[in-house]
Design an enzyme around this catalytic site. Structure first.
Site, PDB file in Angstrom:
ATOM      1  N   CYS A 373       0.814  -1.218   0.000  1.00 52.55           N
ATOM      2  CA  CYS A 373       0.000   0.000   0.000  1.00 52.55           C
ATOM      3  C   CYS A 373       0.847   1.267   0.000  1.00 52.55           C
ATOM      4  O   CYS A 373       0.308   2.373   0.003  1.00 52.55           O
ATOM      5  CB  CYS A 373      -0.951   0.001   1.198  1.00 52.55           C
ATOM      6  SG  CYS A 373      -2.189  -1.309   1.114  1.00 52.55           S
ATOM      7  N   GLU A 375       2.744   2.856   2.196  1.00 53.68           N
ATOM      8  CA  GLU A 375       2.768   3.838   3.274  1.00 53.68           C
ATOM      9  C   GLU A 375       3.936   3.631   4.226  1.00 53.68           C
ATOM     10  O   GLU A 375       4.195   4.474   5.080  1.00 53.68           O
ATOM     11  CB  GLU A 375       1.454   3.832   4.066  1.00 53.68           C
ATOM     12  CG  GLU A 375       1.301   2.722   5.081  1.00 53.68           C
ATOM     13  CD  GLU A 375       0.577   1.542   4.511  1.00 53.68           C
ATOM     14  OE1 GLU A 375      -0.081   0.832   5.288  1.00 53.68           O
ATOM     15  OE2 GLU A 375       0.654   1.289   3.315  1.00 53.68           O
TER      16      GLU A 375
END
Length: 678
Positions: A373, A375
């Site tokens: 993702c 992050e």
């Protein structure tokens, strides 16, 4: 082995009669937050009943504080039971009221024997990264083995194709006739795959012949993670495909395409093998035309096939290019405007900066890549520990700052527990990297304005850094190299009724939320009786149904109402004031009106972000989309038609076990998984 820390029974009794403040109450007064909890996170207990929210909060808090207490006792550090009870009670109350939550994996596994008895945090880790640059001549399959095992544990894995720079020669292995019996274990699947890869990438090896007879047949229940076994077929397909990749290529070199194919095929095997959450990120080079075309059906038709007989594997990973500030990104823009890929990762900014506000510190100079993702920046073989907070669940800044104490403490506590990977532990115990995230950012900004948001982010970050100093000293461990992030949130944010991460909700103020249920799920009959709209799932009508829930949310705008520039600017704000890791942002844009703005956005925000990806919205509508906007009048019509549902029978045990998270953390990925494995 019982947990070492327990909440007082009389304290818990006071919550069992309280109404849970679930998010997204629908037109009938039923909560999509509660329905999502029952479907996704409420485990069947030994007595056959389903966990209530109080049960899950109890399991999470007792598991969390047991890990703290065990650490202190094992290391002969001070532990005060009275202070522990007071802290745990407040942590419980704020969790019960959905001011913070663990990530989905924490809701699912914290406080279970797999974590607390076996003393292994792997099941709690959200994600990881492994670089194929770590391939060695002795064991070239090592990074692929890590990718496979982590994926089988439900951990998302990022990887790169840098192993192609190490000049590996492909060999023709010698024939072998002695069968190798693969044990019915996770390790058996991983070791057999590694052995097969190594037979082609190291000289003078025999081509292994496998006996799959010990692998449990399809349909057998899986006790630890739930669900049923898929049988040996996914593993057989993976092995056969690896053989096809290398067959007849003796003397040639291992390519970036080979690495991409093997990594993606491993992911497909894992998902097909009934691990419901297994996501991948593939990082490549901007000047590699092959990499930029990995999802081009014309260039690679087999990779991108969606036929039932010969499904492709390109869908398994999100693909991103590694770049530096100032690079010419024009080669990637056409693909981004067409299908949203590749994403862009600025590794120079990643390594130099924490929060951009704080200037260069070079703390993360060893970072090698990102999780799926995007992050969390990570070293090769490193995992990451995340936790979630919900901005709009708080009365004021002081209330939010107090919640940050317990959210931070959850993530830091998970770092006390090692995984079973020694190399991973060496990195994680050095870095103690965590990611305290916030959701509802877009809704909060629309409601209270950017100046207030910046203030909450800035002061919140300072509070977390202070807590990290205090608690690291108490626990006798290193301070965390990085502490904050913004993750996509996935289904966890639905429990609290929040917009996910920095994204605006697709539905806006009024929308239908489509949720898929197995046809044998007992809840499905309740929805039909309450007159909800229920349809056979377009992609798998024989096994799955779709239920539509009419929602009135607190959102002022939907993602369609917000420009590509404002979406990117909000992510940049979070990167500047809050996240010292990265901000997971997928910038949706109007495929017709904003396509030409992609290059402008990348140029404007060059150096203000660490990662970004895009998703063209277009005007196309596929069947049974997760969010469909409706009018206020249509919502009112539903209030007159639908009935409230009594879920007491579901909690009493007339229910399916929780399904866990999907293999990725976005609705698009949930849909894609069903489609590609129909």
């Amino acid at each position: 082995m019982p947990l070492s820390f327990r909440l007082a029974p009389d304290f818990l009794a006071g919550y069992r009669t309280k109404k849970v403040p679930w998010g997204y109450q629908d037109a009938a007064g039923n909560s999509v937050g509660e329905i999502t909890f029952l479907r996704t996170y409420s485990r069947l207990k030994e007595d056959g009943t389903k966990e209530t929210w109080v049960d899950v909060c109890q399991r999470v808090i007792e598991g969390m504080y047991s890990l703290q207490k065990d650490h202190c006792k094992d290391n002969r550090l001070p532990w005060n039971d009275a202070r522990g009870q007071a802290s745990a009670k407040e942590a419980f109350d704020r969790l019960f009221n959905l001011k913070w939550t663990p990530p989905g994996r924490g809701l699912w596994m914290m406080g279970t024997p797999l974590v607390n008895d076996q003393r292994n945090s792997a099941a709690l880790q959200n994600c990881s990264f492994v670089s194929t640059a770590s391939m060695t001549k002795i064991d070239p399959a090592k990074p692929f083995a890590f990718l496979m095992e982590a994926s089988m544990l439900g951990v998302g894995v990022g990887f790169d194709d840098k192993g192609a720079d190490k000049d590996f020669t492909i060999y023709d292995p010698h024939p072998d006739t002695d069968p190798i019996v693969i044990p019915d274990t996770r390790e058996g699947w991983v070791e057999s795959t590694a052995q097969l890869i190594n037979s082609y990438l190291t000289p003078d090896k025999k081509s292994p012949v496998f006996d799959y007879s010990k692998i449990r047949p399809a349909g057998t229940p899986i006790k630890t993670f739930g669900g049923t076994a898929a049988g040996p077929e996914p593993l057989i397909k993976l092995h056969n495909h690896i053989r096809r990749i290398f067959k007849g290529r003796g003397g040639s070199k291992l390519t970036r395409l080979d690495i991409a194919d093997i990594g993606n095929l491993i992911g497909v095997c894992v998902v097909s093998g009934n691990v419901r959450r297994s996501a991948e990120l593939l990082m490549g080079r901007l000047d590699d035309e092959t990499f930029l075309n990995l999802k081009n059906a014309k260039a690679f038709p087999e990779r991108n096939s969606y036929s039932q007989k010969n499904p492709g594997w390109a869908w398994m990973s999100n693909n991103s290019v590694e770049v530096c500030v100032g690079d010419d990104l024009s080669r990637a823009i056409e693909g981004i405007a067409l299908n949203g890929e590749p994403g862009v990762i600025w590794m120079d900014v990643t390594r130099k900066y924490g929060r951009l506000k704080d200037g260069i510190n070079n703390k993360d100079w060893r970072a090698a890549g990102y999780n799926p993702c995007a992050e969390q920046s990570l070293e090769s073989f490193e995992c990451c520990t995340l936790v979630e907070t919900y901005l709009n669940r708080h009365d004021d800044l002081d209330d939010y700052l107090r919640t940050l104490k317990f959210a931070y403490l959850y993530a830091k506590t998970v770092t006390l527990l090692p995984t079973h990977w020694e190399e991973t532990n060496a990195i994680m115990q050095r870095n103690r990297r965590i990611g305290t995230s916030m959701s509802g950012v877009a809704n909060f900004a629309d409601r209270k304005g950017l100046p207030v948001l910046r203030d909450w982010m800035d002061k919140g970050y300072d509070v977390i850094k202070n807590y990290d100093q205090v608690y690291s000293e108490w626990l006798g461990i290193r301070e965390s190299i990085k502490t904050t992030t913004v993750k996509p949130s996935g289904t966890v944010s639905i429990l609290a009724g929040e917009s996910p991460g920095v994204h605006w909700t697709p539905g806006g103020e009024y929308f239908l939320r489509a949720i898929r249920f197995a046809n044998e799920d007992p809840m499905l009959q309740l929805f039909k009786m309450a007159q909800y709209r229920v349809e056979p799932a377009s992609e798998s009508p024989d096994t799955t149904s779709v239920v539509f829930f009419p929602i009135k949310s607190v959102a002022k705008r939907s993602e369609k109402d917000v420009s590509i520039y404002e979406k990117t600017a909000l992510a940049a704000t979070a990167q500047h004031y809050w996240s010292d890791n990265s901000v997971s942002v997928t910038v949706s844009f109007d495929a017709k009106k904003e396509k030409d703005a992609v290059g402008t956005v990348l140029h404007m925000f060059d150096g203000q972000l660490k990662t970004i990806s895009f998703l063209p919205m277009g005007n196309a509508v596929y069947p049974q989309m997760p969010y469909t906007q409706i009018t206020a009048e249509e919502y009112e019509e539903y209030t007159m038609k639908l009935f409230p549902i009594d879920f007491s029978g579901i909690y009493a045990g007339m229910a399916a076990d929780a399904i866990g998270e999907a293999y990725c953390t976005t609705d698009a990925c949930e849909i894609k998984l069903i489609k590609d494995n129909q």
